[in-house]
Design an enzyme around this catalytic site. Sequence first.
Site, mmCIF file in Angstrom:
data_model
loop_
_atom_site.group_PDB
_atom_site.id
_atom_site.type_symbol
_atom_site.label_atom_id
_atom_site.label_comp_id
_atom_site.label_asym_id
_atom_site.label_seq_id
_atom_site.Cartn_x
_atom_site.Cartn_y
_atom_site.Cartn_z
ATOM 1 N N SER A 1 0.817 -1.267 -0.042
ATOM 2 C CA SER A 1 0.063 0.122 0.207
ATOM 3 C C SER A 1 0.872 1.278 -0.019
ATOM 4 O O SER A 1 0.549 2.148 -0.457
ATOM 5 C CB SER A 1 -1.005 0.090 1.227
ATOM 6 O OG SER A 1 -0.320 -0.290 2.474
ATOM 7 N N HIS B 1 1.299 4.839 4.326
ATOM 8 C CA HIS B 1 0.879 5.479 3.201
ATOM 9 C C HIS B 1 1.326 6.794 3.093
ATOM 10 O O HIS B 1 1.492 7.288 2.005
ATOM 11 C CB HIS B 1 -0.787 5.577 3.666
ATOM 12 C CG HIS B 1 -1.514 4.041 3.801
ATOM 13 N ND1 HIS B 1 -2.593 4.027 4.433
ATOM 14 C CD2 HIS B 1 -0.905 3.044 3.456
ATOM 15 C CE1 HIS B 1 -2.944 2.725 4.376
ATOM 16 N NE2 HIS B 1 -1.996 1.977 3.669
#
Length: 173
Positions: free
Chosen positions: A103, A155
């Site tokens: 991610s 992230h």
Amino acid sequence: MMAGWLALLWLLEGIDVASGHALDSYGISPREPGELLDVIPAAFLHYGWDHLIANSMPLLVLGFLAALSGIRRFAAVAATIVVVSGLGVWFTAPEHSVTAGASGVVFGLFGYLLVRGFVDRRIGDVLVGLLVGAVYGSILWGVLPTTEGISWQGHLFGLIGGVVAAFAFRRER
């Protein structure tokens, strides 16, 4: 190329499951010097099939769009994102946590595509960035510490890595 990358991620998750999750130890544990070596492999590992499924489609789409500007440039961009995201996690993640997953790369490719056109001053890439922002813009909530057990640090630093890569690997006009 992106299909091959995804195939590798799925193969690694299959190996991880078959080995009783032996590969999970290659996730990033923060501020432990020996864990710096896990910054790279952590981006290719996941904590279960659901985790991998959630990353697969955005990685495929965003990676494909980013790779259209050339494989060597894409490789440099992806490497930058992996390192910046991993180091960000290593420096800022909570004590006793372990972080893995693609991610950070997804957020990095999102950030890269979002700003690349403006940095390169190419209208086609600006339009791609606007389209990516419209389709995937809601992922920006993932850089906030809203859900326990999800690495907002990965992230956030992935996104930063993508923006850094857009500037570092810009095309001269």
